[in-house]
Write a protein that holds these residues in place. Structure first.
Motif, PDB file in Angstrom:
ATOM      1  N   ILE A 328      -3.119   3.251  -4.471  1.00  0.00           N
ATOM      2  CA  ILE A 328      -2.845   2.186  -3.150  1.00  0.00           C
ATOM      3  C   ILE A 328      -2.184   1.060  -4.091  1.00  0.00           C
ATOM      4  CG2 ILE A 328      -5.179   1.085  -2.747  1.00  0.00           C
ATOM      5  CD1 ILE A 328      -5.036   3.786  -1.198  1.00  0.00           C
ATOM      6  N   SER A 329      -3.009   0.475  -5.084  1.00  0.00           N
ATOM      7  CA  SER A 329      -2.524  -0.766  -5.513  1.00  0.00           C
ATOM      8  C   SER A 329      -1.242  -1.113  -5.901  1.00  0.00           C
ATOM      9  CB  SER A 329      -2.670  -1.007  -7.534  1.00  0.00           C
ATOM     10  OG  SER A 329      -2.361  -0.197  -8.096  1.00  0.00           O
ATOM     11  N   GLU A 330      -0.097  -0.040  -6.235  1.00  0.00           N
ATOM     12  CA  GLU A 330       1.229  -0.128  -5.948  1.00  0.00           C
ATOM     13  C   GLU A 330       0.775  -0.371  -4.179  1.00  0.00           C
ATOM     14  OE1 GLU A 330       2.994   3.109  -7.078  1.00  0.00           O
ATOM     15  OE2 GLU A 330       2.389   3.536  -9.314  1.00  0.00           O
ATOM     16  N   SER A 331       0.762   1.376  -3.047  1.00  0.00           N
ATOM     17  CA  SER A 331       1.062   0.608  -1.821  1.00  0.00           C
ATOM     18  C   SER A 331       0.379  -0.876  -1.370  1.00  0.00           C
ATOM     19  CB  SER A 331       0.205   1.267  -1.164  1.00  0.00           C
ATOM     20  OG  SER A 331      -0.024   0.894   0.745  1.00  0.00           O
ATOM     21  N   ILE A 332      -0.800  -1.569  -1.764  1.00  0.00           N
ATOM     22  CA  ILE A 332      -0.938  -2.477  -1.321  1.00  0.00           C
ATOM     23  C   ILE A 332       0.167  -3.781  -2.089  1.00  0.00           C
ATOM     24  CG2 ILE A 332      -2.590  -4.932  -1.747  1.00  0.00           C
ATOM     25  CD1 ILE A 332      -4.567  -2.745  -2.300  1.00  0.00           C
ATOM     26  N   LEU A 333       0.435  -3.389  -2.841  1.00  0.00           N
ATOM     27  CA  LEU A 333       1.921  -4.895  -3.913  1.00  0.00           C
ATOM     28  C   LEU A 333       2.809  -4.154  -2.849  1.00  0.00           C
ATOM     29  CD1 LEU A 333       3.148  -6.446  -5.298  1.00  0.00           C
ATOM     30  CD2 LEU A 333       3.931  -4.234  -7.113  1.00  0.00           C
ATOM     31  N   LEU A 334       3.471  -2.803  -2.264  1.00  0.00           N
ATOM     32  CA  LEU A 334       4.487  -3.831  -1.002  1.00  0.00           C
ATOM     33  C   LEU A 334       4.043  -3.583   0.004  1.00  0.00           C
ATOM     34  CD1 LEU A 334       5.622   0.334  -1.977  1.00  0.00           C
ATOM     35  CD2 LEU A 334       6.932  -1.553  -2.401  1.00  0.00           C
ATOM     36  N   SER A 335       2.846  -3.884   0.691  1.00  0.00           N
ATOM     37  CA  SER A 335       1.976  -4.445   1.691  1.00  0.00           C
ATOM     38  C   SER A 335       2.654  -5.707   1.302  1.00  0.00           C
ATOM     39  CB  SER A 335       1.283  -3.653   2.166  1.00  0.00           C
ATOM     40  OG  SER A 335       0.283  -3.632   3.412  1.00  0.00           O
ATOM     41  N   PHE A 336       1.672  -5.899   0.756  1.00  0.00           N
ATOM     42  CA  PHE A 336       2.169  -7.662   0.461  1.00  0.00           C
ATOM     43  C   PHE A 336       3.695  -8.622   0.365  1.00  0.00           C
ATOM     44  CE2 PHE A 336      -2.520  -8.199  -0.658  1.00  0.00           C
ATOM     45  CZ  PHE A 336      -2.988  -8.978  -0.581  1.00  0.00           C
ATOM     46  N   ILE A 337       4.486  -7.582   0.026  1.00  0.00           N
ATOM     47  CA  ILE A 337       6.000  -8.104  -0.103  1.00  0.00           C
ATOM     48  C   ILE A 337       6.500  -7.588   1.089  1.00  0.00           C
ATOM     49  CG2 ILE A 337       8.192  -7.558  -0.935  1.00  0.00           C
ATOM     50  CD1 ILE A 337       7.202  -6.264  -3.748  1.00  0.00           C
ATOM     51  N   ALA A 338       5.935  -6.207   1.725  1.00  0.00           N
ATOM     52  CA  ALA A 338       6.211  -6.832   3.700  1.00  0.00           C
ATOM     53  C   ALA A 338       6.328  -7.784   4.410  1.00  0.00           C
ATOM     54  CB  ALA A 338       5.942  -5.176   3.888  1.00  0.00           C
ATOM     55  N   GLY A 339       4.280  -8.104   4.333  1.00  0.00           N
ATOM     56  CA  GLY A 339       3.832  -8.570   5.012  1.00  0.00           C
ATOM     57  C   GLY A 339       4.268 -10.739   5.058  1.00  0.00           C
ATOM     58  N   ILE A 340       4.995 -10.853   3.537  1.00  0.00           N
ATOM     59  CA  ILE A 340       5.664 -11.969   3.352  1.00  0.00           C
ATOM     60  C   ILE A 340       7.007 -12.260   4.582  1.00  0.00           C
ATOM     61  CG2 ILE A 340       6.504 -13.562   1.722  1.00  0.00           C
ATOM     62  CD1 ILE A 340       4.566 -12.761  -0.894  1.00  0.00           C
ATOM     63  N   LEU A 341       7.754 -11.208   3.961  1.00  0.00           N
ATOM     64  CA  LEU A 341       8.559 -10.840   4.939  1.00  0.00           C
ATOM     65  C   LEU A 341       8.165 -10.380   6.901  1.00  0.00           C
ATOM     66  CD1 LEU A 341      10.615  -7.945   3.188  1.00  0.00           C
ATOM     67  CD2 LEU A 341      10.904 -10.480   2.958  1.00  0.00           C
ATOM     68  N   ALA A 342       7.472 -10.189   6.647  1.00  0.00           N
ATOM     69  CA  ALA A 342       6.813 -10.084   8.419  1.00  0.00           C
ATOM     70  C   ALA A 342       6.270 -11.850   8.316  1.00  0.00           C
ATOM     71  CB  ALA A 342       5.616  -9.148   8.100  1.00  0.00           C
ATOM     72  N   PHE A 343       5.839 -12.204   8.016  1.00  0.00           N
ATOM     73  CA  PHE A 343       5.522 -13.827   8.497  1.00  0.00           C
ATOM     74  C   PHE A 343       7.035 -14.391   8.392  1.00  0.00           C
ATOM     75  CE2 PHE A 343       4.906 -18.487   6.798  1.00  0.00           C
ATOM     76  CZ  PHE A 343       3.804 -18.245   7.815  1.00  0.00           C
TER      77      PHE A 343
END
Length: 784
Positions: A328-343
């Motif tokens: 789950i932590s790996e998924s959250i890390l990817l999600s945060f990187i994706a979130g920055i790109l999405a922003f």
């Protein structure tokens, strides 16, 4: 421990670059699309919610059985507000709002701008703050005017506007008594100035008749008022103030609901813009789900690469919950990187999206709540996307893993196949809907409208133009600029009034038919390109009795039941209108509605000049000539045209914007699906290198190997088509019921959608399949 999880996640991010790029890009696109749609929904929900008294403000509606249905409308008589305030103690204040447009002059500056006539209590009821002036006294004097900061800047520049004199329509002087802060974007009120209602009254144009519904009435209730009981009391306010038979009933509708829930059926609110917001919310969820499914599929497809890691960790004593937390932590890390790109993507797309959706979106960087919600959204996405892979990977049995015994995924039904099918069901559903939505727009846009919109322009009939109308008409015709000219109360492209309660010979006494209403003095049929079916046009100059003459359309003939309508009489209270002509149906209402009965009455009181330009002349020459003539007789006013073809196109502005939005986000959803499919094909080809090598050595062709690799995905897409098509049909059939004039659901839509889905899937997986098929078989056989 958490630090260690993120270290492992960071290493895996760079170790498997293709998987990471596809996962991050897919999540970023999905999150960006969902965020834009959510921002749009939030904006629409915020419209007019900033007023401090919003929970106590109600808009007054009328309802009446018309054309066999209970209809509700939100315009009232000028007498409504005084009657409510006088007779109902639960109502603290009641005000009137009526739109107007005036030519405002100051020195050598002239601006044609829109404003409102309002009662003085308007500024106390609604939260439009004054920069200068008093909300209590700014509109007390009948010659006062309150203007916005923007209008003040346009007219006065850097001068102080207070107590300056503005001339309106070259006739009346108004003193600036207040400066309003510019209106926020999220309000349905649109005005640049406010004028006192009593000025309208002083001019004798208040039109207080209870039958004349042309303005909006708002009521502010005391906090202790019971709205249900009050609505029962005010229902008969019109009947009690008149002595006429069939009268509408009034009711108060919450101001906070007006923007999103303003569509009524049988006198009750059944939706409105809220339906579009629900649709956008579902679209946002679909896009986010597709992105998360991509992550799940690619993570589980990559499971064999990490199976031994899981086995070793379990042998060393790791609990399942610790492994779940790690993944789950790996998924959250990817999600945060994706979130920055999405922003970043959202920031780049906000201006274009705002323009397309006709909203004003802004990212509130300074809001703590926004950042908390953004972090929560990223965490939610990360947990949603990583939940299934985490439980899937952590459930491996260490004995089987370390022996190299894993499920091979060739079972008839696997979670991964189910997710791929579900993903494509959503995508195919969207493709079906986008095609149908565009088909509905084309169907209405290309319908027979009954008038010729090309080379037809309109100009407001100002006081000078009305005074010089005969000269203007004669010069337009004699110069060859126009082939026909007329005056009318409104343009043929827009429905601005209706009338009901009419009587005629042989009618059902219980019937109450609503007619679209226009007035003209002559040549209306010729100028607007209507088709005359019987009788003649209105012509007051040639037939003075045409001041009580009228022309009706086919739909009116049908509801009246006349076989030979010319010469028949329609009774409207004390006036008997004689039918002098019948025209073919023409469209004045919304483009998705059926043709309605229309009454064209003879009158010399008209607001527009209609000009049929000469099609034999170049368009620019016509406009230049018409402009010169109008300015000659209208020197004190601005020359501003309305074009019939542009007016008609405006009917589709909102629908076309919605179609573009849906098409764009459907494309994003399909693209994300294809990214996931491509990622799966990459891993499928990598895992079957040895099999492909053996097949090629045994003589398989490139086409045969490509087909072998692609067919499994095509099967899943075909299953998705079979599931999505009936679901799409059910939804589209329900969607079309909202339109009176609607297209049909053609079978070719489903065949076209199926073909598009299969073609997209083949293109997506074939690239990697062909790459694997043409590779040297020796490389695959060397794997072990």
């Amino acid at each position: 421990m958490l630090k260690n999880y993120f270290k492992i996640a960071w290493r895996n991010l760079f170790k498997h670059k293709v998987l990471s790029v596809i996962n991050i890009a897919g999540l970023a696109l999905g999150m960006a699309g969902a965020v834009l749609l959510i921002m749009n929904i939030q904006y629409e929900a915020s419209v007019d919610q900033f007023h401090a008294k919003k929970d106590h403000i109600y808009k007054v509606y009328n309802k009446l059985v018309v054309n066999g249905r209970m209809e509700a409308w939100n315009v009232t008589s000028a007498s409504m507000a005084p009657a409510l305030k006088k007779d109902y103690p639960e109502i603290k204040e009641a005000i009137r709002v009526a739109g107007t447009g005036k030519l405002l002059s100051y020195g050598d500056k002239k601006l044609d701008v829109g404003g409102n006539y309002v009662d003085p209590a308007f500024l106390g009821m609604f939260s439009f703050p004054l920069v200068k002036g008093s909300a209590e006294t700014s509109l007390k004097d009948i010659h006062s005017i309150v203007i916005t900061e923007e209008l003040a800047k346009k007219i006065f520049g850097d001068e102080d506007p207070m107590n300056k004199i503005i001339r309106a329509d070259n006739a009346d002087n108004f003193t600036v008594t207040g400066i309003l802060k510019d209106l926020p974007y999220n309000t349905e009120f649109r005005f640049e100035y406010l004028l006192p209602w009593d000025f309208l009254k002083s001019k004798g144009v208040e039109y207080p008749s209870w039958d004349n519904n042309y303005l909006t009435t708002y009521a502010e209730l005391f906090p202790t008022a019971d709205i249900t009981a009050l609505n029962n009391k005010v229902a008969d306010v019109i009947l009690r103030n008149t002595d006429k038979d069939q009268k509408a009933k009034a009711f108060l509708y919450p101001f906070t609901q007006e923007h999103l829930r303003n569509h009524f059926e049988n006198g009750k609110a059944v939706g409105g813009r809220i339906n579009n917001q629900y649709m956008l919310g579902v679209l946002a969820l679909i896009i986010l789900l597709i992105a998360c499914i991509n992550f799940m599929n690619l993570s589980t497809a990559h499971s064999e690469k990490r199976a031994k890691e899981v086995g070793v960790r379990k042998v060393m004593g790791a609990f399942k919950r610790a492994l779940v937390a790690q993944f789950i932590s790996e998924s959250i890390l990817l999600s945060f990187i994706a979130g920055i790109l999405a922003f970043i993507v959202v920031q780049l797309l906000v201006p274009a999206f705002s323009s397309l959706a006709h909203v004003h979106l802004m990212i509130p960087y300074s809001s703590v709540v926004f950042w908390l919600l953004a972090i929560g959204f990223i965490l939610f996405t990360g947990i949603l996307a990583g939940s299934y892979p985490a439980f899937y990977l952590s459930s491996f049995k260490p004995v089987k893993v370390l022996k190299g015994v894993l499920k091979n995924g060739n079972a008839l039904v696997t979670p991964r196949k189910v997710l791929v099918v579900f993903q494509f069901v959503l995508s195919i559903f969207l493709i079906n809907f986008t095609i149908l939505f565009q088909k509905q727009i084309d169907h209405t846009q290309n319908r027979e409208i009954g008038y010729v919109k090309e080379n037809l322009i309109f100009h407001p009939a100002t006081q000078d133009l009305q005074k010089n109308y005969a000269l203007v008409k004669n010069e337009l015709l004699s110069s060859g600029t126009a082939t026909a000219v007329c005056q009318s109360s409104t343009t043929v492209t827009r429905e601005r009034g209706s009338i009901s309660g009419l009587k005629w010979e042989g009618m059902d006494e219980k019937a109450n038919v609503a007619f679209g209403l226009l007035n003209t003095n002559a040549d209306f049929i010729k100028t607007n390109g209507l088709k005359l079916l019987a009788g003649r046009d209105i012509d007051i100059a040639a037939y003075p009795t045409d001041t009580t003459g009228c022309v009706i359309n086919e739909s009116a003939v049908k509801v009246m039941g006349f076989t030979d309508p010319v010469g028949k009489t329609i009774k409207d209270e004390d006036v008997n209108w004689k039918i002098v002509g019948v025209v073919k149906d023409f469209l004045i209402g919304p483009a998705d509605q059926q043709m309605e009965p229309v009454l064209i009455r003879g009158s010399n009181e008209n607001n527009f000049i209609n000009i049929r330009l000469n099609s034999n002349n170049p368009p620019l020459q016509n406009l230049q000539s018409a402009t010169a003539i109008l300015r000659k007789y209208n020197p004190n006013y601005l020359t501003e045209y309305q074009f019939a073809d542009a007016d008609y196109a405006f009917k589709f502005k909102e629908a076309k914007s919605a179609a573009t939005l849906i098409n764009g986000f459907a494309f994003i959803a399909i693209f994300i699906s294809c990214m996931g499919l491509f990622g799966l094909s990459v891993y499928m080809a990598a895992n079957r290198k040895k099999e492909i090598g053996i097949r090629k050595v045994l003589g398989s062709s490139i086409a045969g190997v490509t087909t072998l690799l692609a067919k499994d995905f095509v099967k899943l897409v075909v299953i998705a088509i079979c599931i999505a098509s009936p679901l799409a049909w059910l939804f589209m059939n329900s969607f079309l019921q909202h339109f009176s004039y609607r297209t049909n659901i053609s079978g070719w839509i489903f065949f076209a959608t199926g073909f598009i889905a299969i073609f997209i899937a083949l293109i997506t997986v074939s690239f990697e399949a062909i790459k694997a098929a043409v590779a040297n078989p020796v490389n695959g056989l060397r794997m072990e």
